[in-house]
Design an enzyme around this catalytic site. Structure first.
Site, PDB file in Angstrom:
ATOM      1  CD  GLU A  40     -28.587 -29.926  -0.827  1.00  0.00           C
ATOM      2  OE1 GLU A  40     -28.494 -28.996  -1.756  1.00  0.00           O
ATOM      3  OE2 GLU A  40     -29.195 -30.844  -0.575  1.00  0.00           O
ATOM      4  CG  ASP A  77     -24.775 -38.313  -3.584  1.00  0.00           C
ATOM      5  OD1 ASP A  77     -25.145 -37.356  -3.362  1.00  0.00           O
ATOM      6  OD2 ASP A  77     -24.712 -39.050  -4.412  1.00  0.00           O
TER       7      ASP A  77
END
EC number: 3.4.24.-
Length: 246
Positions: A99, A164
């Site tokens: 995030e 990711d």
């Protein structure tokens, strides 16, 4: 917890036990109208738009927030202090990094610290960033998902792939820093009965939260309209270059 408020808010919806499709349409209309309520209003910078029971995490560019509902802060994401920290770093740690990294992906980088759409990178940084993203787009576009019978769409999934890759690296480095700083380089005790090192447990924990099962129809839909790459590709391709991950 105020029934009067809830009933007033939902009074326009008349659910029917015999009309599931109609119920769905009513609900979608209600949600759309709720979204329109915010049109041309100032973005509330401290407002939560997520149910606390949601098992997910979010980044909001317009409020410069990362959000972790209570539903996410449990196993298999957060393991507490009675388990090796490697498990939590490999799960919730990677999600936190994911995030954070969204703030610097191909979309989040366009928003400033106040959540306003305001390009704040130098032209040179932007050009270098775009050049590097071409490599990642090509890398993921070459992945073939047998379950879907399709190649991953590298351009569509770019933002999530950046998050990711960044989140996994950040969490692993944070774990090794915790070992060096808080334990003076002394490795954590291993889990009883298994031979995995804690570095290996970190990556197994990450694989655990990414593990999913898809039917072919769902797999095709994931590739065609999804923003995320299939779980088996939600990792850096060059992990062999990580000497501590083996």
């Amino acid at each position: 917890m105020n029934d009067t408020h809830v009933n007033e808010d939902l009074k326009a919806i008349k659910f029917s036990e015999a009309d599931y499709f109609g119920n769905v349409l009513q609900t979608r209309k209600y949600l759309a109208q709720s979204d329109f309520f915010w049109l041309r209003k100032a973005v509330p910078k401290t407002e939560w738009f997520t149910n606390p029971t949601t098992v997910n995490a979010f980044y909001s560019a317009s409020t410069n927030q990362i959000r972790f509902p209570a539903g996410e802060l449990q196993k298999p994401f957060f393991w507490g202090t009675e388990y090796p920290r490697s498990l939590s770093y490999g799960a919730i740690g990677v999600i936190v990094g994911h995030e954070f990294t969204h703030g610097f992906d191909n979309n989040g980088r366009k928003y400033d610290k106040n959540g306003n759409l305001d390009p704040w990178w130098s032209t040179e940084s932007e050009e270098k960033f775009k050049e590097k993203t071409k490599c990642m787009i090509n890398q993921y576009s070459n992945y073939y998902w047998k379950k879907a019978g399709l190649n991953v769409k590298g351009k569509r999934t770019l933002g999530e792939n950046i998050a990711d890759n960044g989140g996994l690296r950040e969490a692993f480095r944070a774990y090794r820093k915790w070992i060096n700083d808080r334990r003076q380089g002394l490795e954590e005790p291993l889990l009883p009965g298994i031979t995995f090192t804690n570095n290996q447990l970190f990556f197994l924990s990450y694989a655990h939260v990414r593990c999913n099962s898809y039917r072919p129809e769902a797999a095709r839909e994931q590739v065609q309209i999804g923003a995320h790459s299939p779980p088996q590709f939600s990792q850096p391709a060059n992990m062999n270059e990580w000497p501590l991950s083996k």
